[in-house]
Structures are given as structure tokens and as C-alpha cells.
Scaffold this motif. Structure first.
Motif, PDB file in Angstrom:
ATOM      1  N   ILE A 176       0.845  -1.188   0.000  1.00  0.00           N
ATOM      2  CA  ILE A 176       0.000   0.000   0.000  1.00  0.00           C
ATOM      3  C   ILE A 176       0.884   1.243   0.000  1.00  0.00           C
ATOM      4  N   ARG A 177       0.675   2.123  -0.956  1.00  0.00           N
ATOM      5  CA  ARG A 177       1.510   3.320  -1.101  1.00  0.00           C
ATOM      6  C   ARG A 177       0.979   4.485  -0.266  1.00  0.00           C
ATOM      7  N   PRO A 178       1.885   5.347   0.205  1.00  0.00           N
ATOM      8  CA  PRO A 178       1.467   6.496   1.030  1.00  0.00           C
ATOM      9  C   PRO A 178       0.478   7.420   0.321  1.00  0.00           C
ATOM     10  N   GLU A 179       0.510   7.442  -1.019  1.00  0.00           N
ATOM     11  CA  GLU A 179      -0.392   8.337  -1.756  1.00  0.00           C
ATOM     12  C   GLU A 179      -1.866   8.003  -1.533  1.00  0.00           C
ATOM     13  N   THR A 180      -2.133   6.769  -1.095  1.00  0.00           N
ATOM     14  CA  THR A 180      -3.541   6.380  -0.888  1.00  0.00           C
ATOM     15  C   THR A 180      -4.099   6.897   0.448  1.00  0.00           C
ATOM     16  N   MET A 181      -3.222   7.424   1.303  1.00  0.00           N
ATOM     17  CA  MET A 181      -3.667   7.820   2.643  1.00  0.00           C
ATOM     18  C   MET A 181      -4.759   8.894   2.615  1.00  0.00           C
ATOM     19  N   PRO A 182      -4.644   9.967   1.812  1.00  0.00           N
ATOM     20  CA  PRO A 182      -5.735  10.963   1.787  1.00  0.00           C
ATOM     21  C   PRO A 182      -7.071  10.365   1.360  1.00  0.00           C
ATOM     22  N   ALA A 183      -7.027   9.443   0.406  1.00  0.00           N
ATOM     23  CA  ALA A 183      -8.257   8.807  -0.062  1.00  0.00           C
ATOM     24  C   ALA A 183      -8.864   7.939   1.034  1.00  0.00           C
ATOM     25  N   LEU A 184      -8.018   7.172   1.730  1.00  0.00           N
ATOM     26  CA  LEU A 184      -8.517   6.306   2.788  1.00  0.00           C
ATOM     27  C   LEU A 184      -9.055   7.131   3.955  1.00  0.00           C
ATOM     28  N   LEU A 185      -8.387   8.230   4.276  1.00  0.00           N
ATOM     29  CA  LEU A 185      -8.852   9.101   5.357  1.00  0.00           C
ATOM     30  C   LEU A 185     -10.215   9.704   5.010  1.00  0.00           C
ATOM     31  N   ALA A 186     -10.369  10.152   3.759  1.00  0.00           N
ATOM     32  CA  ALA A 186     -11.660  10.705   3.324  1.00  0.00           C
ATOM     33  C   ALA A 186     -12.758   9.650   3.416  1.00  0.00           C
ATOM     34  N   LEU A 187     -12.423   8.419   3.039  1.00  0.00           N
ATOM     35  CA  LEU A 187     -13.400   7.335   3.111  1.00  0.00           C
ATOM     36  C   LEU A 187     -13.750   7.019   4.568  1.00  0.00           C
ATOM     37  N   LEU A 188     -12.751   7.044   5.436  1.00  0.00           N
ATOM     38  CA  LEU A 188     -12.976   6.768   6.857  1.00  0.00           C
ATOM     39  C   LEU A 188     -13.888   7.816   7.476  1.00  0.00           C
ATOM     40  N   ILE A 189     -13.670   9.080   7.118  1.00  0.00           N
ATOM     41  CA  ILE A 189     -14.463  10.174   7.689  1.00  0.00           C
ATOM     42  C   ILE A 189     -15.889  10.166   7.147  1.00  0.00           C
ATOM     43  N   GLN A 190     -16.021   9.919   5.854  1.00  0.00           N
ATOM     44  CA  GLN A 190     -17.352  10.000   5.235  1.00  0.00           C
ATOM     45  C   GLN A 190     -18.109   8.675   5.247  1.00  0.00           C
ATOM     46  N   GLY A 191     -17.378   7.578   5.380  1.00  0.00           N
ATOM     47  CA  GLY A 191     -18.032   6.276   5.440  1.00  0.00           C
ATOM     48  C   GLY A 191     -18.245   5.631   4.093  1.00  0.00           C
ATOM     49  N   ALA A 192     -18.421   6.433   3.054  1.00  0.00           N
ATOM     50  CA  ALA A 192     -18.644   5.915   1.707  1.00  0.00           C
ATOM     51  C   ALA A 192     -18.219   6.969   0.689  1.00  0.00           C
ATOM     52  N   LEU A 193     -17.710   6.505  -0.451  1.00  0.00           N
ATOM     53  CA  LEU A 193     -17.298   7.396  -1.540  1.00  0.00           C
ATOM     54  C   LEU A 193     -17.515   6.687  -2.869  1.00  0.00           C
ATOM     55  N   PRO A 194     -17.820   7.440  -3.944  1.00  0.00           N
ATOM     56  CA  PRO A 194     -17.781   6.839  -5.281  1.00  0.00           C
ATOM     57  C   PRO A 194     -16.357   6.414  -5.613  1.00  0.00           C
ATOM     58  N   ARG A 195     -16.214   5.362  -6.379  1.00  0.00           N
ATOM     59  CA  ARG A 195     -14.881   4.896  -6.778  1.00  0.00           C
ATOM     60  C   ARG A 195     -14.086   6.016  -7.453  1.00  0.00           C
ATOM     61  N   SER A 196     -14.746   6.774  -8.298  1.00  0.00           N
ATOM     62  CA  SER A 196     -14.052   7.818  -9.045  1.00  0.00           C
ATOM     63  C   SER A 196     -13.446   8.862  -8.108  1.00  0.00           C
ATOM     64  N   GLU A 197     -14.168   9.209  -7.052  1.00  0.00           N
ATOM     65  CA  GLU A 197     -13.643  10.193  -6.097  1.00  0.00           C
ATOM     66  C   GLU A 197     -12.465   9.618  -5.317  1.00  0.00           C
ATOM     67  N   PHE A 198     -12.557   8.358  -4.949  1.00  0.00           N
ATOM     68  CA  PHE A 198     -11.457   7.723  -4.229  1.00  0.00           C
ATOM     69  C   PHE A 198     -10.190   7.753  -5.081  1.00  0.00           C
ATOM     70  N   VAL A 199     -10.335   7.395  -6.347  1.00  0.00           N
ATOM     71  CA  VAL A 199      -9.183   7.402  -7.266  1.00  0.00           C
ATOM     72  C   VAL A 199      -8.604   8.809  -7.376  1.00  0.00           C
ATOM     73  N   THR A 200      -9.461   9.803  -7.473  1.00  0.00           N
ATOM     74  CA  THR A 200      -8.996  11.193  -7.577  1.00  0.00           C
ATOM     75  C   THR A 200      -8.232  11.609  -6.330  1.00  0.00           C
ATOM     76  N   PHE A 201      -8.706  11.200  -5.152  1.00  0.00           N
ATOM     77  CA  PHE A 201      -8.053  11.555  -3.881  1.00  0.00           C
ATOM     78  C   PHE A 201      -6.619  11.023  -3.820  1.00  0.00           C
ATOM     79  N   THR A 202      -6.339   9.900  -4.481  1.00  0.00           N
ATOM     80  CA  THR A 202      -4.991   9.334  -4.405  1.00  0.00           C
ATOM     81  C   THR A 202      -3.972  10.184  -5.162  1.00  0.00           C
ATOM     82  N   GLY A 203      -4.426  10.877  -6.207  1.00  0.00           N
ATOM     83  CA  GLY A 203      -3.498  11.660  -7.016  1.00  0.00           C
ATOM     84  C   GLY A 203      -2.623  10.798  -7.919  1.00  0.00           C
TER      85      GLY A 203
END
Length: 249
Positions: A176-203
Motif C-alpha cells: 500500500i503506497r502512502p499516496e492512498t492515505m488521503p483517499a482512505l482518510l476521506a473514506l474513513l471520515i465520510q463512510g462511503a465514496l464513489p470509486r471515481s472520487e477515491f481514485v482522484t483523492f490518491t493523485g
């Protein structure tokens, strides 16, 4: 989190009662009927809370077998709290009592038999012990709610996720790469995200982001629900929950 706490409740119930316990499952119709018949005439929530705890105490002291009564009383108290809008399924009363086991045993007279001289003396002792029980239970509830409130604070969640990415061997070994951390944090806070938004969060480029997402799903930190193939939800396997919420077990 609620499902995870049910598991920990069984663990701490075993600790409190001194025998293996299964999570109590109470029929909602039974709880609703019991709540209305027992507390329907009590108008104020704070008075209902005290009444619920009084009934918990009295249930423990009925002249019936103690086997399983403690776990049942705690489960019923939890359900009554839920009907008052206190959302107890995000914190664990059993865990709090397990951490203060000596005090709990003392105020419920589990360590020593009650010794009194006559009925009047017995009533005085029961009154004092019942008040001590209510004080302890309210204090434990406050401690558990304070713990979860602090643990779910966004700054604390960010610190916990950052620490997990730096130190957790399972995340590292899974690639697991560090770049995924913002996406995972956003998912943890919101509980759910569209796949497209998760991918965008990773950069990350789409292919690399998809690969990382597959790895996160494989280790159970991210869940792709069959009912929504375009959405993602947070997963809380025990090892990850312990990283994010230290002391939850």
C-alpha cells in the motif's frame, strides 16, 4: 464499528461474569414493550436513565440464577439507552466495566454476600449500594463516550491513519503506497465514496490507483458492496481498528 464492538462486548462480558459469553441479541418488539411498560410514565430523559440503571441493579439482585443475567442486563440497558437516542452501539459499556471490574463487583455485591441486621438495615445498604452503582455506571458511560468522541475527532483520525501508514507491517507488506492515505482518510471520515472520487483523492494515475484500490480491498480496509459496484465503503478488520482506535479491544 458497531459489529466490532459486539465482539468486544462478548469478550468483556466473559471477563465481568467469569464465564464465556455470546453477544446478547434481543428482539426489538420485546425491548419496545419492556421500555414502554417500565418507563413510559417517566417524562424526563435523565429520570429515565436513572430508572433504567435502577432496574439494571435490581435485575442483578433478584433471587434467580446469576448465570447470564449480567450480560442480559447490560444488553437490555444498552437497548433502552438506544431508544432514548443515546446511540450506545458506538461505545461499549461492557468494556468500560471490564476496566473497572473491582469497582463494579463491589457496588453489585458480587465479591461478598450482603450482611445486614434486620430488614431496615438491609434497605439502607441496598439504597447506598444502588446509588453507588448508578454513579459508577454513569461515570463509565461518560468515559466510554469521551473515548469514542476523541477517537472519532478528524484530527485524531488523521494522526492515527498517518501512524498506521508509517508503522503497520500489514499495510507495508501489502504494497500500500502512502499516496492512498488521503483517499482512505476521506473514506474513513465520510463512510462511503464513489470509486471515481477515491481514485482522484490518491493523485495517482488511473491504472496505479486501481491497483492500489484492489490491494486495499484485498486486505479488508476498503469494501466494495455488491449492491453498489460504483461505490466504496470503509472496512474495519480488527487489526486495522486497533490501529485507528487504540484500546478498542
Amino acid at each position: 464499528m458497531s459489529e466490532l464492538l459486539k465482539i468486544t462486548n462478548a469478550h468483556y462480558s466473559s471477563l465481568i461474569d467469569g464465564n464465556p459469553s455470546e453477544p446478547e441479541s434481543l428482539e426489538r418488539e420485546f425491548v419496545l414493550e419492556h421500555h414502554q411498560s417500565s418507563f413510559g410514565d417517566v417524562p424526563e430523559h435523565r429520570r429515565r436513565i436513572v430508572a433504567i440503571l435502577c432496574q439494571h441493579y435490581q435485575r442483578l439482585h433478584r433471587r434467580t440464577s446469576r448465570n447470564g443475567i449480567g450480560a442480559f442486563a447490560r444488553a437490555l440497558t444498552f437497548e433502552h439507552f438506544a431508544l432514548l437516542g443515546l446511540h450506545p452501539h458506538l461505545w461499549s459499556l461492557s468494556r468500560g466495566l471490564g476496566r473497572r471490574l473491582d469497582e463494579y463487583q463491589s457496588v453489585t455485591s458480587m465479591n461478598d454476600p450482603m450482611k445486614t441486621d434486620g430488614l431496615e438495615g438491609a434497605q439502607k445498604i441496598i439504597g447506598r449500594k444502588q446509588l453507588a452503582f448508578i454513579d459508577l455506571m454513569l461515570d463509565v458511560c461518560h468515559e466510554e463516550v469521551d473515548y469514542m468522541t476523541a477517537a472519532l475527532n478528524r484530527r485524531r483520525l488523521r494522526e492515527s491513519v498517518t501512524r498506521a501508514y508509517k508503522t503497520n507491517s500489514r499495510l507495508k507488506d501489502s504494497g500500500i503506497r502512502p499516496e492512498t492515505m488521503p483517499a482512505l482518510l476521506a473514506l474513513l471520515i465520510q463512510g462511503a465514496l464513489p470509486r471515481s472520487e477515491f481514485v482522484t483523492f490518491t493523485g495517482l494515475p488511473p491504472e496505479a490507483a486501481s491497483d492500489q484500490l484492489s490491494k486495499l480491498i484485498r486486505i479488508g480496509v476498503v469494501v466494495s458492496p455488491p449492491s453498489n459496484l460504483h461505490g466504496l465503503e470503509i472496512g474495519l478488520p480488527v487489526w486495522f481498528a486497533e490501529e485507528i482506535f487504540p484500546g478498542v479491544q
